[in-house]
Motif scaffolding. Sequence first.
Motif, PDB file in Angstrom:
ATOM      1  N   ILE A   1       8.059   7.671  -8.593  1.00  0.00           N
ATOM      2  CA  ILE A   1       7.433   6.399  -9.011  1.00  0.00           C
ATOM      3  C   ILE A   1       8.423   5.249  -8.814  1.00  0.00           C
ATOM      4  O   ILE A   1       8.112   4.228  -8.202  1.00  0.00           O
ATOM      5  CB  ILE A   1       7.009   6.440 -10.496  1.00  0.00           C
ATOM      6  CG1 ILE A   1       5.907   7.480 -10.724  1.00  0.00           C
ATOM      7  CG2 ILE A   1       6.524   5.059 -10.960  1.00  0.00           C
ATOM      8  CD1 ILE A   1       5.546   7.673 -12.188  1.00  0.00           C
ATOM      9  N   LEU A   2       9.651   5.450  -9.322  1.00  0.00           N
ATOM     10  CA  LEU A   2      10.642   4.374  -9.234  1.00  0.00           C
ATOM     11  C   LEU A   2      11.022   4.066  -7.798  1.00  0.00           C
ATOM     12  O   LEU A   2      11.283   2.915  -7.451  1.00  0.00           O
ATOM     13  CB  LEU A   2      11.878   4.730 -10.055  1.00  0.00           C
ATOM     14  CG  LEU A   2      11.702   4.484 -11.552  1.00  0.00           C
ATOM     15  CD1 LEU A   2      12.871   5.038 -12.328  1.00  0.00           C
ATOM     16  CD2 LEU A   2      11.560   2.989 -11.838  1.00  0.00           C
TER      17      LEU A   2
ATOM     18  N   VAL B   1       3.807   5.535  -5.862  1.00  0.00           N
ATOM     19  CA  VAL B   1       3.608   5.454  -7.310  1.00  0.00           C
ATOM     20  C   VAL B   1       2.499   6.413  -7.744  1.00  0.00           C
ATOM     21  O   VAL B   1       2.621   7.119  -8.750  1.00  0.00           O
ATOM     22  CB  VAL B   1       3.282   4.001  -7.729  1.00  0.00           C
ATOM     23  CG1 VAL B   1       2.893   3.937  -9.199  1.00  0.00           C
ATOM     24  CG2 VAL B   1       4.482   3.099  -7.470  1.00  0.00           C
ATOM     25  N   LEU B   2       1.430   6.461  -6.953  1.00  0.00           N
ATOM     26  CA  LEU B   2       0.305   7.346  -7.273  1.00  0.00           C
ATOM     27  C   LEU B   2       0.737   8.817  -7.197  1.00  0.00           C
ATOM     28  O   LEU B   2       0.458   9.613  -8.108  1.00  0.00           O
ATOM     29  CB  LEU B   2      -0.845   7.068  -6.303  1.00  0.00           C
ATOM     30  CG  LEU B   2      -2.185   7.713  -6.625  1.00  0.00           C
ATOM     31  CD1 LEU B   2      -2.711   7.193  -7.948  1.00  0.00           C
ATOM     32  CD2 LEU B   2      -3.200   7.417  -5.520  1.00  0.00           C
TER      33      LEU B   2
ATOM     34  N   TYR C   1       4.040  13.432 -12.439  1.00  0.00           N
ATOM     35  CA  TYR C   1       4.555  13.178 -13.785  1.00  0.00           C
ATOM     36  C   TYR C   1       3.517  13.575 -14.840  1.00  0.00           C
ATOM     37  O   TYR C   1       3.827  14.279 -15.805  1.00  0.00           O
ATOM     38  CB  TYR C   1       4.920  11.695 -13.905  1.00  0.00           C
ATOM     39  CG  TYR C   1       5.276  11.232 -15.294  1.00  0.00           C
ATOM     40  CD1 TYR C   1       6.389  11.749 -15.962  1.00  0.00           C
ATOM     41  CD2 TYR C   1       4.520  10.257 -15.937  1.00  0.00           C
ATOM     42  CE1 TYR C   1       6.723  11.318 -17.231  1.00  0.00           C
ATOM     43  CE2 TYR C   1       4.848   9.818 -17.199  1.00  0.00           C
ATOM     44  CZ  TYR C   1       5.951  10.352 -17.846  1.00  0.00           C
ATOM     45  OH  TYR C   1       6.271   9.915 -19.106  1.00  0.00           O
TER      46      TYR C   1
ATOM     47  N   GLY D   1       3.153   9.540  -9.939  1.00  0.00           N
ATOM     48  CA  GLY D   1       2.422   9.491 -11.204  1.00  0.00           C
ATOM     49  C   GLY D   1       1.624  10.762 -11.434  1.00  0.00           C
ATOM     50  O   GLY D   1       1.596  11.302 -12.549  1.00  0.00           O
TER      51      GLY D   1
ATOM     52  N   LEU E   1       8.500   1.744  -6.549  1.00  0.00           N
ATOM     53  CA  LEU E   1       8.668   0.410  -7.123  1.00  0.00           C
ATOM     54  C   LEU E   1       9.835  -0.320  -6.465  1.00  0.00           C
ATOM     55  O   LEU E   1       9.749  -1.520  -6.172  1.00  0.00           O
ATOM     56  CB  LEU E   1       8.893   0.510  -8.632  1.00  0.00           C
ATOM     57  CG  LEU E   1       7.770   1.172  -9.433  1.00  0.00           C
ATOM     58  CD1 LEU E   1       8.099   1.176 -10.916  1.00  0.00           C
ATOM     59  CD2 LEU E   1       6.440   0.462  -9.197  1.00  0.00           C
ATOM     60  N   MET E   2      10.934   0.411  -6.211  1.00  0.00           N
ATOM     61  CA  MET E   2      12.081  -0.227  -5.565  1.00  0.00           C
ATOM     62  C   MET E   2      11.740  -0.627  -4.129  1.00  0.00           C
ATOM     63  O   MET E   2      12.194  -1.653  -3.638  1.00  0.00           O
ATOM     64  CB  MET E   2      13.285   0.719  -5.588  1.00  0.00           C
ATOM     65  CG  MET E   2      13.903   0.827  -6.971  1.00  0.00           C
ATOM     66  SD  MET E   2      15.321   1.923  -7.013  1.00  0.00           S
ATOM     67  CE  MET E   2      15.906   1.657  -8.703  1.00  0.00           C
TER      68      MET E   2
ATOM     69  N   LEU F   1       0.828  -1.215   0.000  1.00  0.00           N
ATOM     70  CA  LEU F   1       0.000   0.000   0.000  1.00  0.00           C
ATOM     71  C   LEU F   1       0.862   1.264   0.000  1.00  0.00           C
ATOM     72  O   LEU F   1       0.571   2.217  -0.725  1.00  0.00           O
ATOM     73  CB  LEU F   1      -0.959   0.000   1.192  1.00  0.00           C
ATOM     74  CG  LEU F   1      -2.111  -1.015   1.088  1.00  0.00           C
ATOM     75  CD1 LEU F   1      -2.991  -0.964   2.323  1.00  0.00           C
ATOM     76  CD2 LEU F   1      -2.946  -0.776  -0.171  1.00  0.00           C
TER      77      LEU F   1
ATOM     78  N   ARG G   1       8.993  10.930 -12.079  1.00  0.00           N
ATOM     79  CA  ARG G   1       9.517   9.614 -12.472  1.00  0.00           C
ATOM     80  C   ARG G   1      10.373   9.012 -11.371  1.00  0.00           C
ATOM     81  O   ARG G   1      10.324   7.812 -11.113  1.00  0.00           O
ATOM     82  CB  ARG G   1      10.315   9.742 -13.765  1.00  0.00           C
ATOM     83  CG  ARG G   1       9.453  10.051 -14.976  1.00  0.00           C
ATOM     84  CD  ARG G   1      10.299  10.537 -16.157  1.00  0.00           C
ATOM     85  NE  ARG G   1      11.218   9.532 -16.665  1.00  0.00           N
ATOM     86  CZ  ARG G   1      10.886   8.675 -17.637  1.00  0.00           C
ATOM     87  NH1 ARG G   1       9.705   8.698 -18.186  1.00  0.00           N
ATOM     88  NH2 ARG G   1      11.744   7.784 -18.048  1.00  0.00           N
TER      89      ARG G   1
ATOM     90  N   SER H   1       3.896   1.479  -1.165  1.00  0.00           N
ATOM     91  CA  SER H   1       4.505   1.548  -2.491  1.00  0.00           C
ATOM     92  C   SER H   1       3.516   2.149  -3.492  1.00  0.00           C
ATOM     93  O   SER H   1       3.877   3.041  -4.278  1.00  0.00           O
ATOM     94  CB  SER H   1       4.915   0.143  -2.930  1.00  0.00           C
ATOM     95  OG  SER H   1       5.037   0.073  -4.317  1.00  0.00           O
ATOM     96  N   ALA H   2       2.262   1.683  -3.441  1.00  0.00           N
ATOM     97  CA  ALA H   2       1.242   2.214  -4.350  1.00  0.00           C
ATOM     98  C   ALA H   2       1.025   3.707  -4.113  1.00  0.00           C
ATOM     99  O   ALA H   2       0.798   4.464  -5.060  1.00  0.00           O
ATOM    100  CB  ALA H   2      -0.068   1.448  -4.180  1.00  0.00           C
TER     101      ALA H   2
ATOM    102  N   LEU I   1       8.833  -1.627  -3.170  1.00  0.00           N
ATOM    103  CA  LEU I   1       8.052  -2.859  -3.300  1.00  0.00           C
ATOM    104  C   LEU I   1       8.965  -4.082  -3.429  1.00  0.00           C
ATOM    105  O   LEU I   1       8.714  -5.132  -2.834  1.00  0.00           O
ATOM    106  CB  LEU I   1       7.140  -2.755  -4.526  1.00  0.00           C
ATOM    107  CG  LEU I   1       6.192  -3.915  -4.778  1.00  0.00           C
ATOM    108  CD1 LEU I   1       5.178  -4.033  -3.652  1.00  0.00           C
ATOM    109  CD2 LEU I   1       5.462  -3.739  -6.105  1.00  0.00           C
TER     110      LEU I   1
END
Lengths: 278, 122
Positions: free
Chosen positions: B72-73, B25-26, B32, B29, B76-77, B19, B69, B21-22, B79
């Motif tokens: 976001i990464l 990213v959100l 971006y 995002g 992801l990392m 969660l 960006r 991580s999301a 996660l």
Amino acid sequence: MTIINLTMLIFAGSLAAGVIGALTGLGGGVLLVPMLVLLFHINLRYAVGASLISVIATSSGAAAAYLREGYTNLRVGMFLQVSATAGALLGAIVAGHLRAGVIAVIFGLVLMYSAFLSFRRQEEVEPSGLPGPLAARLKMGSSYPVPGGWKSYYPCHSFAGFGIMLVAGTLSGLLGIGSGAVKVLAMDQVMRLPYKVSTTTSNFMIGITAAASAGIYFRDGFIDPGVTMPVMLGVFLGALVGAKLLMRIKTESLRLFFSLVILAMALEMIYSGLSGKL
Amino acid sequence: MKTARIEHILGIVLLSGVLSSAGFVLAGGAMYVARHGTERAHYRIFRGEPSDLRSLQGVLGDAREFSGRGIILLGLMFLVAVQIIRVGLTCLLFAWNRDRVFVMISLLVLVMLLYGILIEGR
């Protein structure tokens, strides 16, 4: 197309892929990559990278729920994880050296196999009552909840399962998918574990297997934040919705319909790969 | 009893990990898309990512400058890092049960995972 429009479209498509993947048991990745490549014309490597990440997210989300239910067999999972992780490293390293066309053709073949597996859903194999020698030594037997109590089971053919997991891991690293179908096949049909134990343990393994490839994907530049963002969020949300719907609706006809869709996508992937369009 | 407790903790770590991580990213995002949303997308041709988006140091640097960006990464990392914790906690669970063979097995998985992420992935 502008970034905002494409991001919205990818999000909607990934949401649908997540819902269908959860409902049919096909998983998100096998639908996602062909959709991104064939429909949205995303480069195959970016599609594979985004899929790998979304697979980690759905596996983590679902594992949290499954652990509570008591089906997941952590001993079997960790034992098989050894070969799956080795395969995932191998697959990811090889992926960086293969032409996109070759990856597309392998993907198409795996899709055909998934369609075939989904079309003729195997009848439940009676769980083995006697452990194989290795399973006995590693005490991999356990019990799972059934109506009115717990039923014990023992895995057999552990070496064969271990070998198949190497293949599952390699495919996962090569194609950015969870390889859930192959993992479940190894546990359910070969090691004769109860179906629910196989699916939940497979799900537990999927995130770890995919994470083993992720470092190499980052290094090789497969993971584009612009593509991965809507894919990860869409598939994760879709899988949550799908899991909730699963308890309410009949999925038989849906499964048959989507095995045909996958078959069509498989042929298209193989054609695109061979004709050098990718 | 201890097993059930560690499995419980494992579940919480996984859920809160995915969660958060999301969330990254959100947030990344949104930034971006807000900044670059009207530009044309070039996702058809593979160019690989720029070098600053391929390593943890580079991503951290970009995230600190509030690059969408980069954030976001970073999510992801994170996660991926949660998966290392997942194996670590499973290892701890076996250690608690004095299950030497399975401690070795999960350590082996952990080493391969770290090798893939830290050594191969550099």
